[in-house]
Enzyme design. Sequence first.
Site, short mmCIF file in Angstrom:
data_model
loop_
_atom_site.label_atom_id
_atom_site.label_comp_id
_atom_site.label_asym_id
_atom_site.label_seq_id
_atom_site.Cartn_x
_atom_site.Cartn_y
_atom_site.Cartn_z
CD GLU A 47 -2.98 -1.34 2.14
OE1 GLU A 47 -2.89 -0.60 3.14
OE2 GLU A 47 -3.85 -2.24 2.05
CD GLU A 100 -4.18 -6.56 2.90
OE1 GLU A 100 -2.93 -6.64 2.83
OE2 GLU A 100 -4.78 -5.74 3.62
#
Length: 522
Positions: free
Chosen positions: A210, A327
């Site tokens: 991220e 994810e």
Amino acid sequence: MGSLIIRLVGLFYLVVSLLSFIGVNAMHGRESSGYEAVKGIILIHGKSHIGRIDDDFVCATLDWWPPQKCDYGTCSWGHASLLNLDLNNKILLNAVKAFSPLKIRLGGTLQDKVIYGTEDSPKPCTPFVNSSSEIFGFTEGCLPMHRWDELNSFFQKAGAKVIFGLNALAGRTLQSGSAVGPWNSSNAESFIRYTVRKNYSIAGWEFGNELCGSGVGTSVSADQYASDIAALRNIIHDVYRGIRHKPLVIAPGGFYDANWFQEFVNKSGKSVDVVSHHIYNLGAGVDEHLIERILDPSYLDGVASTFSGLKNILQNSATKAKAWVGEAGGAYNSGHHLVSDAFVYSFWYLDQLGMSAVYDTRTYCRQSLVGGNYGLLNTSTFVPNPDYYSALLWHRLMGVRVLATSFYGTKKIRAYAHCAKQSKGITILLLNLDNSTSVHAKVDFTYSKTGATAREEYHLTAQDRDLHSQTTLLNGKVLTVSAAGDIPPLNPLYVNPSMPIIVGPLSLVFAHIPDVDIPACS
């Protein structure tokens, strides 16, 4: 003799028809009394497939969060971290083994603060410690090599395919929301060399978590990320020299940002094998409207633009990289107890699997296998939550070729179809988002031949029709782990193929039609 065989075959189909009628109506008859029934048509376009998935498409994650990770006053991670997970638990082992294999992605927010405790590590090997002054709320933490050995022993026993997320912040300087400077690869390279020396099988090395786009906590520019992924590719090429099967190089493992991803794909060239992104499209775990969103077909459709956007970038560039969801927890900040670990979540989860596959997503990693309020397994007991059984049925029934599928009759049915897995025919997935209507669905094909072999159906419902239930019924029977920790068998109902597929209110159905012959599956 011939007439006797014909009479016996006829008797067999009569028995199958009666049993299927009794079985399906036992599930839907009494409990659906008083509910409206509507008719629908599933149209499957059989000329060619529209996408492909990996044979091991279903993937789950293990994270780094320590017990002190809390959200909204609730600490839901317990001993689910890679550093403290009970690797001797029989249910955990059997739950992973049942997939043969299950892809497991090791990573998460704290992966970019992990030090690898190799012999030449420059820092002491200490655990994560809560610290509000630190990015992500914790200090750096260390993975000791003896724990890495224990984890790999478990993965080998369980037959897991491991994806490891590397620390991509090493060596960078944090400046006003950005991480600047090149990646310091020395500790990661030492860890990769240790892993190869020990003959541990790693299916893929993922770079960072991220940090793309605007990032979570901090971000790295696409240009720098492409340069760093080339450095990682060179390390893997060198360390795995002479080894036939080399691991995949995966990045960036973050939220889709069209401009960032476009630049990264253009500049990374052949360095990256998989372009991975994350999905948390339902909102915060504390949100009180999660169930409304899960059961709203127009809301579920909203994330399709992410899948189609990434598909278009990859198709229109020179790369051969494939798309993965690296994810996906749906509701961020650890999910919501009795929603993301309950039956209702299977409507979101299976819809995600179906939709992502339509857009050529090759692997879909669920956050998490264990941990938080969105685990496939209970964080403390490892007993499967409802989504575990949904995932296992998908893994066993849905093959690699994705079929164009349309449903006519109600907007509350979500319909997906694939060529069947390890068998002939096709498998259809139907999700009924309506709480008061049964759907009687007939299947229609373009370009097909069909036979008269019994259809295999798997109906998933919540115990007592309670969407918050953590107990799943398969064809009306409770699914429970045995006293020895064994995962229960998932047996179908056999249904006369001339009968419609009956999808009860708020239920999920997999239907395997074994003798349909379409060009897309031949």
